[in-house]
Design an enzyme around this catalytic site. Structure first.
Site, PDB file in Angstrom:
ATOM      1  N   ARG A 225      -3.224 -10.135  37.623  1.00  0.00           N
ATOM      2  CA  ARG A 225      -2.288 -11.236  37.404  1.00  0.00           C
ATOM      3  C   ARG A 225      -2.725 -12.403  38.276  1.00  0.00           C
ATOM      4  O   ARG A 225      -3.300 -12.207  39.358  1.00  0.00           O
ATOM      5  CB  ARG A 225      -0.853 -10.818  37.744  1.00  0.00           C
ATOM      6  CG  ARG A 225      -0.208  -9.893  36.714  1.00  0.00           C
ATOM      7  CD  ARG A 225       0.020 -10.621  35.397  1.00  0.00           C
ATOM      8  NE  ARG A 225       0.778  -9.834  34.432  1.00  0.00           N
ATOM      9  CZ  ARG A 225       0.231  -9.082  33.483  1.00  0.00           C
ATOM     10  NH1 ARG A 225      -1.090  -8.977  33.406  1.00  0.00           N
ATOM     11  NH2 ARG A 225       0.999  -8.430  32.620  1.00  0.00           N
ATOM     12  N   ASP A 248      -9.071 -13.878  33.661  1.00  0.00           N
ATOM     13  CA  ASP A 248      -8.282 -13.897  32.429  1.00  0.00           C
ATOM     14  C   ASP A 248      -6.855 -14.337  32.711  1.00  0.00           C
ATOM     15  O   ASP A 248      -6.090 -14.594  31.787  1.00  0.00           O
ATOM     16  CB  ASP A 248      -8.279 -12.503  31.789  1.00  0.00           C
ATOM     17  CG  ASP A 248      -7.667 -12.501  30.397  1.00  0.00           C
ATOM     18  OD1 ASP A 248      -8.001 -13.414  29.617  1.00  0.00           O
ATOM     19  OD2 ASP A 248      -6.860 -11.602  30.095  1.00  0.00           O
ATOM     20  N   GLU A 253       0.157 -20.367  35.335  1.00  0.00           N
ATOM     21  CA  GLU A 253      -0.242 -19.991  33.983  1.00  0.00           C
ATOM     22  C   GLU A 253       0.862 -20.375  33.004  1.00  0.00           C
ATOM     23  O   GLU A 253       2.022 -20.020  33.250  1.00  0.00           O
ATOM     24  CB  GLU A 253      -0.506 -18.485  33.920  1.00  0.00           C
ATOM     25  CG  GLU A 253      -1.106 -18.006  32.623  1.00  0.00           C
ATOM     26  CD  GLU A 253      -1.484 -16.532  32.659  1.00  0.00           C
ATOM     27  OE1 GLU A 253      -1.078 -15.798  31.731  1.00  0.00           O
ATOM     28  OE2 GLU A 253      -2.169 -16.105  33.625  1.00  0.00           O
ATOM     29  N   HIS A 272      -5.775 -15.384  29.187  1.00  0.00           N
ATOM     30  CA  HIS A 272      -4.940 -14.178  29.180  1.00  0.00           C
ATOM     31  C   HIS A 272      -5.022 -13.461  27.832  1.00  0.00           C
ATOM     32  O   HIS A 272      -4.020 -13.247  27.151  1.00  0.00           O
ATOM     33  CB  HIS A 272      -3.486 -14.527  29.515  1.00  0.00           C
ATOM     34  CG  HIS A 272      -2.714 -13.371  30.084  1.00  0.00           C
ATOM     35  ND1 HIS A 272      -1.690 -13.530  30.971  1.00  0.00           N
ATOM     36  CD2 HIS A 272      -2.823 -12.028  29.877  1.00  0.00           C
ATOM     37  CE1 HIS A 272      -1.201 -12.339  31.299  1.00  0.00           C
ATOM     38  NE2 HIS A 272      -1.868 -11.417  30.645  1.00  0.00           N
ATOM     39  N   GLY A 275      -5.681  -8.070  26.528  1.00  0.00           N
ATOM     40  CA  GLY A 275      -5.082  -7.072  25.649  1.00  0.00           C
ATOM     41  C   GLY A 275      -4.736  -7.596  24.281  1.00  0.00           C
ATOM     42  O   GLY A 275      -4.172  -6.855  23.452  1.00  0.00           O
TER      43      GLY A 275
END
Length: 309
Positions: A225, A248, A253, A272, A275
């Site tokens: 994170r 990422d 953010e 980000h 996933g």
């Protein structure tokens, strides 16, 4: 007399289909974007927020007076920890996205070491920039994190003939060093991969001292994170061109368009997406299925979050 079914608010048709075979559940579909929840919210015991839900989803909890559990579709739980009413449990989706996030780690690491971003820029300019690049082969890799994601990452790294893989977790155990040992470990590794959840313990973990302990030319990979890393400290090292990094996740953010990280040397940023690949909901609901099977039996879900983990 049959027990009253457990009412579960589900945000996706995929979730309804995936969970429909669990006896003892009443599945109620809701719209994440709608101002009103269905009437069943008054009796809902379980709320499943959307994938990568924002802080707006916290308002849904207030509209579910009988809520007992928030079941996430993501492994990261930091948005919810410490912000739920007393008596409402939290369960994450650890195990759902480890494989594809590990794939991002490998792709991002190779992209930086083999200088792919630079070659793409050269292609845009029609310039043939042939030169020797770095390699993952023979690198000493430090994984800061020792859960499913770390195991998935280690397995993929091993196929690239890295020299060593060292794991670090909250506590020392067989094959895993404690976080307190990081100052002594950092200088002996070429690639440092962050794979920890965001908790009070990990927030700001990668500060100026952490980065200073990394050897010249080392690569920092952040798949954790954003707030795990002190952005200002990282920016300073990148401007000196002493370290390389690929992230990422960032802090803040999304990253504002005028943020200096965008133009920092030796840095690759992805938005980000670790996933975010096809099948992410299918994988998530497979894990949720196991969690809600336990709930239907009157048990705690296996992925219950305690102390931020």
């Amino acid at each position: 007399m049959s027990p009253e079914p457990v009412t579960v608010l589900v945000p996706h048709a995929e979730g309804e289909a995936a969970l429909s075979d669990i006896d003892g559940l009443e599945l109620v579909r809701y719209d994440e974007q709608a101002e009103q929840l269905p009437d069943a919210a008054d009796r809902a015991a379980v709320l499943i927020p959307g994938f990568l839900a924002t802080s707006d989803a916290l308002e849904l909890v207030e509209r579910c007076p009988r809520l007992r559990l928030v079941q996430l579709l993501s492994a990261g739980a930091e948005l919810w920890v410490g912000r739920l009413p007393e008596g409402v449990q939290l369960s994450d989706c650890q195990g759902a996205h480890g494989g594809v996030t590990a794939e991002w780690v490998l792709a991002a690491t190779l992209a930086v070491l083999r200088e792919i971003p630079g070659f793409v820029r050269a292609q845009d300019q029609g310039r043939w920039d042939q030169h020797v690049t770095d390699t993952l082969t023979g690198k000493r890799v430090l994984l800061v994190g020792a859960g499913d994601l770390a195991e998935q990452t280690a397995r993929r790294m091993e196929t690239f003939d890295v020299a060593t893989i060292t794991r670090v977790g909250r506590r020392a155990r067989d094959g895993v060093h404690a976080t307190s040992e990081l100052p002594d470990l950092l200088g002996d590794h070429d690639v440092v991969v962050l794979l920890v959840p965001l908790t009070d313990e990990t927030r700001g973990l990668v500060d100026a001292d952490f980065l200073a302990a990394m050897p010249d030319g080392a690569l920092l990979v952040n798949a954790a994170r954003g707030p795990v890393v002190d952005s200002d400290a990282l920016l300073e090292e990148l401007r000196r061109e002493r370290l390389r990094a690929v992230v990422d996740v960032v802090d803040p953010e999304p990253l504002p368009a005028d943020h200096p990280l965008w133009t920092a040397p030796n840095l690759l940023i992805t938005p980000h997406v670790g996933g975010s690949v096809p099948g992410h909901l299918e994988r998530a609901y497979r894990v949720v299925h196991t969690q809600l099977e336990a709930v239907a039996r009157g048990e705690d879900p296996p992925n219950l979050v305690t102390n931020g983990y």
